[in-house]
Design a protein around this motif. Structure first.
Motif, short mmCIF file in Angstrom:
data_model
loop_
_atom_site.label_atom_id
_atom_site.label_comp_id
_atom_site.label_asym_id
_atom_site.label_seq_id
_atom_site.Cartn_x
_atom_site.Cartn_y
_atom_site.Cartn_z
N SER A 87 0.83 -1.21 0.00
CA SER A 87 0.00 0.00 0.00
C SER A 87 0.86 1.25 0.00
N ILE A 88 1.92 1.23 0.79
CA ILE A 88 2.83 2.38 0.83
C ILE A 88 3.49 2.58 -0.53
N LEU A 89 3.93 1.48 -1.14
CA LEU A 89 4.58 1.58 -2.46
C LEU A 89 3.62 2.05 -3.54
N GLU A 90 2.37 1.64 -3.46
CA GLU A 90 1.38 2.12 -4.45
C GLU A 90 1.17 3.62 -4.31
N ASP A 91 1.10 4.12 -3.09
CA ASP A 91 0.95 5.56 -2.87
C ASP A 91 2.16 6.31 -3.41
N GLU A 92 3.35 5.79 -3.14
CA GLU A 92 4.57 6.44 -3.64
C GLU A 92 4.62 6.40 -5.16
N THR A 93 4.22 5.31 -5.76
CA THR A 93 4.22 5.19 -7.23
C THR A 93 3.24 6.18 -7.85
N ARG A 94 2.07 6.31 -7.26
CA ARG A 94 1.08 7.27 -7.76
C ARG A 94 1.62 8.70 -7.67
N THR A 95 2.24 9.04 -6.54
CA THR A 95 2.81 10.37 -6.36
C THR A 95 3.91 10.62 -7.39
N LEU A 96 4.77 9.64 -7.59
CA LEU A 96 5.85 9.81 -8.58
C LEU A 96 5.30 9.94 -9.99
N ALA A 97 4.27 9.18 -10.33
CA ALA A 97 3.68 9.28 -11.67
C ALA A 97 3.07 10.65 -11.89
N GLU A 98 2.42 11.19 -10.85
CA GLU A 98 1.85 12.53 -10.97
C GLU A 98 2.94 13.58 -11.14
N GLU A 99 4.03 13.44 -10.39
CA GLU A 99 5.13 14.39 -10.51
C GLU A 99 5.77 14.32 -11.89
N VAL A 100 5.92 13.11 -12.43
CA VAL A 100 6.49 12.95 -13.77
C VAL A 100 5.57 13.58 -14.81
N ALA A 101 4.27 13.40 -14.66
CA ALA A 101 3.32 14.00 -15.61
C ALA A 101 3.38 15.52 -15.57
N ILE A 102 3.50 16.09 -14.36
CA ILE A 102 3.62 17.56 -14.24
C ILE A 102 4.91 18.04 -14.88
N LEU A 103 6.01 17.35 -14.61
CA LEU A 103 7.29 17.74 -15.21
C LEU A 103 7.27 17.62 -16.73
N ARG A 104 6.64 16.56 -17.22
CA ARG A 104 6.55 16.37 -18.68
C ARG A 104 5.73 17.49 -19.30
N ALA A 105 4.63 17.89 -18.65
CA ALA A 105 3.81 18.98 -19.16
C ALA A 105 4.59 20.29 -19.15
N GLN A 106 5.37 20.53 -18.11
CA GLN A 106 6.19 21.74 -18.04
C GLN A 106 7.26 21.75 -19.13
N ILE A 107 7.87 20.61 -19.38
CA ILE A 107 8.89 20.53 -20.43
C ILE A 107 8.26 20.78 -21.80
N GLU A 108 7.10 20.21 -22.05
CA GLU A 108 6.42 20.43 -23.32
C GLU A 108 6.03 21.89 -23.49
N ALA A 109 5.59 22.52 -22.40
CA ALA A 109 5.22 23.94 -22.47
C ALA A 109 6.45 24.79 -22.77
N ILE A 110 7.55 24.48 -22.13
CA ILE A 110 8.79 25.23 -22.38
C ILE A 110 9.26 25.01 -23.80
N THR A 111 9.18 23.77 -24.28
CA THR A 111 9.61 23.46 -25.64
C THR A 111 8.74 24.17 -26.66
#
Length: 125
Positions: A87-111
């Motif tokens: 359960s702890i690992l699933e929460d951490e994975t979800r948080t990391l996936a959300e952070e990666v999605a935000i970073l990817r969106a920021q990179i695309e916006a900058i590009t």
């Protein structure tokens, strides 16, 4: 003869866990549990009357029944602990996936913002 086989099996479990620890295949927090199980098995194999005494004190008719009850409770505890870790690992994975999605969106916006600027510079040259 049965006690000797149980003692050898318990020592093999302890040796296997220590080898997995040495090779970094098993984390220390899990190894403690398995080393405890191995140590208890060594004690019960060395002193089989302890199980008889414990079964009489707890009112269990057969010592083997006490051993099975203890084993089932231990396995339930391990399953509960692993479910908690999962359960702890699933929460951490979800948080990391959300952070990666935000970073990817920021990179695309900058590009996208930089692409017209570099095109205008080339056109102006």
């Amino acid at each position: 003869m049965t006690n000797l086989a149980a003692l050898l099996l318990a020592l093999a479990i302890v040796a296997f866990v220590l080898e997995m620890l040495r090779r970094k295949k098993l984390r220390e927090k899990y190894a403690i549990l398995w080393l405890l199980i191995g140590a208890l098995t060594v004690i019960l194999a060395a002193f089989p009357n302890l199980l008889n005494i414990a079964s009489e004190l707890l009112g269990v008719q057969l010592p083997s029944n006490l051993l099975f009850i203890m084993s089932i409770l231990l396995l339930l505890g391990v399953c509960l602990h692993l479910s908690w870790e999962l359960s702890i690992l699933e929460d951490e994975t979800r948080t990391l996936a959300e952070e990666v999605a935000i970073l990817r969106a920021q990179i695309e916006a900058i590009t996208q913002n930089e692409t017209p600027a570099t095109t205008q510079k080339r056109d102006g040259d």
